[in-house]
Design a protein around this motif. Structure first.
Motif, PDB file in Angstrom:
ATOM      1  N   ASP A 345     -12.709 -19.580  -4.299  1.00 16.72           N
ATOM      2  CA  ASP A 345     -13.735 -19.358  -5.317  1.00 16.72           C
ATOM      3  C   ASP A 345     -13.634 -17.976  -5.964  1.00 16.72           C
ATOM      4  O   ASP A 345     -14.471 -17.617  -6.787  1.00 16.72           O
ATOM      5  CB  ASP A 345     -15.135 -19.535  -4.715  1.00 16.72           C
ATOM      6  N   ILE A 346     -12.628 -17.185  -5.551  1.00 17.63           N
ATOM      7  CA  ILE A 346     -12.411 -15.872  -6.160  1.00 17.63           C
ATOM      8  C   ILE A 346     -10.974 -15.790  -6.663  1.00 17.63           C
ATOM      9  O   ILE A 346     -10.035 -16.060  -5.922  1.00 17.63           O
ATOM     10  CB  ILE A 346     -12.669 -14.722  -5.157  1.00 17.63           C
ATOM     11  N   THR A 347     -10.822 -15.425  -7.926  1.00 17.72           N
ATOM     12  CA  THR A 347      -9.503 -15.182  -8.509  1.00 17.72           C
ATOM     13  C   THR A 347      -9.370 -13.691  -8.776  1.00 17.72           C
ATOM     14  O   THR A 347     -10.271 -13.074  -9.355  1.00 17.72           O
ATOM     15  CB  THR A 347      -9.327 -15.957  -9.826  1.00 17.72           C
ATOM     16  N   THR A 348      -8.264 -13.095  -8.340  1.00 17.42           N
ATOM     17  CA  THR A 348      -8.060 -11.663  -8.500  1.00 17.42           C
ATOM     18  C   THR A 348      -7.103 -11.371  -9.646  1.00 17.42           C
ATOM     19  O   THR A 348      -6.129 -12.097  -9.869  1.00 17.42           O
ATOM     20  CB  THR A 348      -7.509 -11.047  -7.208  1.00 17.42           C
ATOM     21  N   ASN A 349      -7.379 -10.294 -10.342  1.00 18.02           N
ATOM     22  CA  ASN A 349      -6.496  -9.770 -11.384  1.00 18.02           C
ATOM     23  C   ASN A 349      -6.450  -8.255 -11.260  1.00 18.02           C
ATOM     24  O   ASN A 349      -7.268  -7.650 -10.568  1.00 18.02           O
ATOM     25  CB  ASN A 349      -6.994 -10.168 -12.784  1.00 18.02           C
ATOM     26  N   GLY A 350      -5.479  -7.648 -11.908  1.00 21.55           N
ATOM     27  CA  GLY A 350      -5.355  -6.201 -11.843  1.00 21.55           C
ATOM     28  C   GLY A 350      -4.704  -5.756 -10.547  1.00 21.55           C
ATOM     29  O   GLY A 350      -3.791  -6.401 -10.029  1.00 21.55           O
ATOM     30  N   TYR A 351      -5.176  -4.654  -9.999  1.00 24.04           N
ATOM     31  CA  TYR A 351      -4.473  -4.030  -8.878  1.00 24.04           C
ATOM     32  C   TYR A 351      -4.508  -4.875  -7.614  1.00 24.04           C
ATOM     33  O   TYR A 351      -3.536  -4.915  -6.858  1.00 24.04           O
ATOM     34  CB  TYR A 351      -5.064  -2.644  -8.594  1.00 24.04           C
ATOM     35  N   LEU A 352      -5.612  -5.558  -7.351  1.00 26.39           N
ATOM     36  CA  LEU A 352      -5.680  -6.407  -6.165  1.00 26.39           C
ATOM     37  C   LEU A 352      -4.717  -7.584  -6.267  1.00 26.39           C
ATOM     38  O   LEU A 352      -4.229  -8.079  -5.257  1.00 26.39           O
ATOM     39  CB  LEU A 352      -7.112  -6.909  -5.947  1.00 26.39           C
ATOM     40  N   ALA A 353      -4.438  -8.044  -7.478  1.00 28.83           N
ATOM     41  CA  ALA A 353      -3.448  -9.107  -7.649  1.00 28.83           C
ATOM     42  C   ALA A 353      -2.035  -8.572  -7.486  1.00 28.83           C
ATOM     43  O   ALA A 353      -1.127  -9.300  -7.071  1.00 28.83           O
ATOM     44  CB  ALA A 353      -3.608  -9.748  -9.024  1.00 28.83           C
ATOM     45  N   PHE A 354      -1.817  -7.301  -7.805  1.00 26.18           N
ATOM     46  CA  PHE A 354      -0.516  -6.652  -7.614  1.00 26.18           C
ATOM     47  C   PHE A 354      -0.171  -6.570  -6.129  1.00 26.18           C
ATOM     48  O   PHE A 354       0.991  -6.699  -5.741  1.00 26.18           O
ATOM     49  CB  PHE A 354      -0.567  -5.255  -8.248  1.00 26.18           C
ATOM     50  N   LYS A 355      -1.169  -6.359  -5.289  1.00 36.18           N
ATOM     51  CA  LYS A 355      -0.957  -6.267  -3.841  1.00 36.18           C
ATOM     52  C   LYS A 355      -0.865  -7.664  -3.246  1.00 36.18           C
ATOM     53  O   LYS A 355      -1.851  -8.404  -3.206  1.00 36.18           O
ATOM     54  CB  LYS A 355      -2.107  -5.501  -3.192  1.00 36.18           C
ATOM     55  N   LYS A 356       0.310  -8.014  -2.743  1.00 30.93           N
ATOM     56  CA  LYS A 356       0.512  -9.365  -2.233  1.00 30.93           C
ATOM     57  C   LYS A 356       0.819  -9.323  -0.738  1.00 30.93           C
ATOM     58  O   LYS A 356       0.255  -8.498  -0.014  1.00 30.93           O
ATOM     59  CB  LYS A 356       1.613 -10.052  -3.033  1.00 30.93           C
ATOM     60  N   ILE A 357       1.704 -10.206  -0.261  1.00 33.79           N
ATOM     61  CA  ILE A 357       1.950 -10.339   1.169  1.00 33.79           C
ATOM     62  C   ILE A 357       2.425  -9.034   1.806  1.00 33.79           C
ATOM     63  O   ILE A 357       2.080  -8.718   2.939  1.00 33.79           O
ATOM     64  CB  ILE A 357       2.991 -11.455   1.421  1.00 33.79           C
ATOM     65  N   GLY A 358       3.208  -8.265   1.072  1.00 30.13           N
ATOM     66  CA  GLY A 358       3.757  -7.026   1.626  1.00 30.13           C
ATOM     67  C   GLY A 358       2.720  -5.996   1.995  1.00 30.13           C
ATOM     68  O   GLY A 358       3.022  -5.049   2.730  1.00 30.13           O
ATOM     69  N   ASP A 359       1.484  -6.132   1.510  1.00 24.63           N
ATOM     70  CA  ASP A 359       0.405  -5.189   1.820  1.00 24.63           C
ATOM     71  C   ASP A 359      -0.722  -5.839   2.611  1.00 24.63           C
ATOM     72  O   ASP A 359      -1.776  -5.228   2.796  1.00 24.63           O
ATOM     73  CB  ASP A 359      -0.159  -4.612   0.519  1.00 24.63           C
ATOM     74  N   MET A 360      -0.498  -7.058   3.083  1.00 23.90           N
ATOM     75  CA  MET A 360      -1.561  -7.788   3.774  1.00 23.90           C
ATOM     76  C   MET A 360      -1.744  -7.287   5.213  1.00 23.90           C
ATOM     77  O   MET A 360      -0.784  -6.996   5.914  1.00 23.90           O
ATOM     78  CB  MET A 360      -1.244  -9.286   3.793  1.00 23.90           C
ATOM     79  N   LEU A 361      -3.010  -7.196   5.628  1.00 20.92           N
ATOM     80  CA  LEU A 361      -3.371  -6.815   6.996  1.00 20.92           C
ATOM     81  C   LEU A 361      -4.146  -7.954   7.646  1.00 20.92           C
ATOM     82  O   LEU A 361      -4.833  -8.713   6.965  1.00 20.92           O
ATOM     83  CB  LEU A 361      -4.239  -5.553   6.992  1.00 20.92           C
ATOM     84  N   PRO A 362      -4.067  -8.086   8.977  1.00 16.47           N
ATOM     85  CA  PRO A 362      -4.820  -9.135   9.658  1.00 16.47           C
ATOM     86  C   PRO A 362      -6.302  -8.786   9.737  1.00 16.47           C
ATOM     87  O   PRO A 362      -6.700  -7.625   9.654  1.00 16.47           O
ATOM     88  CB  PRO A 362      -4.189  -9.156  11.062  1.00 16.47           C
ATOM     89  N   TYR A 363      -7.122  -9.819   9.913  1.00 13.89           N
ATOM     90  CA  TYR A 363      -8.573  -9.624   9.990  1.00 13.89           C
ATOM     91  C   TYR A 363      -8.980  -8.832  11.228  1.00 13.89           C
ATOM     92  O   TYR A 363     -10.088  -8.279  11.260  1.00 13.89           O
ATOM     93  CB  TYR A 363      -9.290 -10.974   9.993  1.00 13.89           C
ATOM     94  N   ASP A 364      -8.116  -8.766  12.235  1.00 12.80           N
ATOM     95  CA  ASP A 364      -8.465  -7.997  13.430  1.00 12.80           C
ATOM     96  C   ASP A 364      -8.023  -6.538  13.312  1.00 12.80           C
ATOM     97  O   ASP A 364      -8.149  -5.782  14.270  1.00 12.80           O
ATOM     98  CB  ASP A 364      -7.869  -8.626  14.683  1.00 12.80           C
ATOM     99  N   TYR A 365      -7.529  -6.140  12.148  1.00 12.72           N
ATOM    100  CA  TYR A 365      -7.169  -4.730  11.956  1.00 12.72           C
ATOM    101  C   TYR A 365      -8.428  -3.882  11.819  1.00 12.72           C
ATOM    102  O   TYR A 365      -9.353  -4.240  11.096  1.00 12.72           O
ATOM    103  CB  TYR A 365      -6.298  -4.550  10.716  1.00 12.72           C
ATOM    104  N   VAL A 366      -8.424  -2.736  12.514  1.00 12.85           N
ATOM    105  CA  VAL A 366      -9.519  -1.781  12.414  1.00 12.85           C
ATOM    106  C   VAL A 366      -8.926  -0.407  12.180  1.00 12.85           C
ATOM    107  O   VAL A 366      -8.098   0.042  12.972  1.00 12.85           O
ATOM    108  CB  VAL A 366     -10.388  -1.758  13.683  1.00 12.85           C
ATOM    109  N   PRO A 367      -9.266   0.269  11.086  1.00 16.07           N
ATOM    110  CA  PRO A 367      -8.713   1.606  10.844  1.00 16.07           C
ATOM    111  C   PRO A 367      -9.187   2.599  11.893  1.00 16.07           C
ATOM    112  O   PRO A 367     -10.311   2.493  12.393  1.00 16.07           O
ATOM    113  CB  PRO A 367      -9.234   1.967   9.450  1.00 16.07           C
ATOM    114  N   GLU A 368      -8.321   3.527  12.230  1.00 16.65           N
ATOM    115  CA  GLU A 368      -8.701   4.510  13.234  1.00 16.65           C
ATOM    116  C   GLU A 368      -9.604   5.571  12.610  1.00 16.65           C
ATOM    117  O   GLU A 368      -9.474   5.879  11.435  1.00 16.65           O
ATOM    118  CB  GLU A 368      -7.442   5.178  13.809  1.00 16.65           C
TER     119      GLU A 368
END
Length: 368
Positions: A345-368
């Protein structure tokens, strides 16, 4: 990029335990069984995992599985070669987490039917379309350029002249090594589709993350790069909406109003009121539905990458700008870990659309 769920494969998974950033009390267990819907026999070796996480396992000889995952919501995916994929949404507030039963349906004819329907397979498809697929699936960012597809031979390319559409299917999981973020990714891909007439593409499949093993210097670099990838990501955005920390974390939202083909940005004075923010304490979820379908997302804590700036000289250089288009009349529900639905239900454009699989993080990632 949109992610829808559907695929099938057989894979004995060897999971490398990641360092837990969650207290043990913040986990819950999911147990169940996987069986053949027709014969009612257990399916050993079926893959069961929480999509976009590092958590999963293969079923035992009785078809049973048990997974411990951090609190929050996920799509639990079950795949097995020759069978239709099954998926359900789970959360730590669900009552049936200890008694799930997945009945998989054989799909012997489905792939053949799909193949006939879309057109004839392109000969030497990887040679012809491999670079295009890599660019639009993995991406062109700095981190994407440090990714490698390990088994491109599993991809099959189909082109429809009538629809001016390229469709990519995979006979087994596509394995991608992300040397920038320190993950092995395994994708049960149902399809990757590119519509040339509208210059849009859609990825349909299930990603699973595994931690790479490395020397301390490598692991320190991965942690640093993951922090960079997290900043301004859809994962951080959804968590910021959930926690009502958008401004604190560097986000600014504006509605986009169109007037005579001119797009006019409207700043939001009552930010969460304009989103119709509603938190349900009983399920620990947040539901929101913006008053306007077009929402500009400005992220000020990081600049766009140079390769993105070089693609268009009109792009602002001091912040990341994206546009989210929400399906009319549909609300979005966010779990505490940043998982949201329905993602289509969400379509992305612009910078978030530029970021694809190579920048994907898992949902269990937590920044330090």
């Amino acid at each position: 990029m949109k992610q829808v769920i559907s695929a099938s494969f057989f894979l004995i998974l060897f999971f490398i335990p990641s360092i837990s950033l969650f207290p043990q009390s913040d986990y819950y267990s999911v147990r169940g069984k996987v069986i053949d819907k027709i014969t009612r026999q257990p399916l050993q070796g079926a893959s069961v995992f929480a999509q976009n996480t590092t958590f999963g396992e293969a079923t035992d000889s009785a078809g049973a599985f048990r997974i411990r995952i951090p609190n929050g919501g996920y799509s639990l995916v079950v795949t097995f070669t020759g069978y239709e994929t099954e998926t359900i949404r789970i959360t730590n507030t669900s009552a049936q987490n200890d008694s799930l039963v997945f009945e998989l349906t054989p799909r012997e004819k489905s792939l053949e039917a799909v193949t006939i329907a879309i057109t004839t397979e392109v000969k030497d498809g990887w040679q012809k379309y491999g670079q295009f697929f890599t660019k639009n699936f993995i991406g062109q960012s700095n981190f994407a350029q440090q990714c490698a597809i390990r088994n491109p031979e599993v991809l099959h390319f189909y082109f429809s002249k009538k629809r001016n559409r390229l469709k990519v299917l995979a006979t087994e999981p596509l394995v991608v090594d992300n040397f920038a973020l320190g993950y092995h990714l395994k994708f049960a891909i149902d399809s990757f589709t590119n519509e040339y007439s509208t210059n849009t593409n859609q990825f349909i499949g299930y990603p699973l993350f595994e931690e790479m093993k490395g020397i301390p210097d490598s692991e320190d670099l991965w942690k640093h790069n993951r922090d960079i990838a997290y900043k301004g990501s859809m994962l951080q955005l959804m968590r910021s909406i959930f926690n009502q920390t958008l401004t604190k974390e560097g986000f600014e939202l504006q509605f986009i109003i169109k007037n005579n083909n001119e797009e006019i940005p409207i700043p939001l004075e009552n930010l969460y009121g304009a989103l119709n923010y509603d938190k349900d304490d009983s399920t620990n979820t947040v539901e929101f539905m913006p008053n306007q379908n077009e929402v500009a997302v400005i992220y000020r804590n990081a600049q766009p990458e140079k390769i993105y700036l070089d693609s268009d000289t009109t792009i602002k250089k001091d912040f990341q700008l994206s546009t989210l288009t929400f399906a009319p009349g549909e609300s979005i529900v966010i779990e505490q870990n940043g998982y949201y639905y329905d993602q289509t239900d969400i379509t992305t454009n612009g910078y978030l659309a530029f970021k694809k699989i190579g920048d994907m993080l898992p949902y269990d990632y937590v920044p330090e």
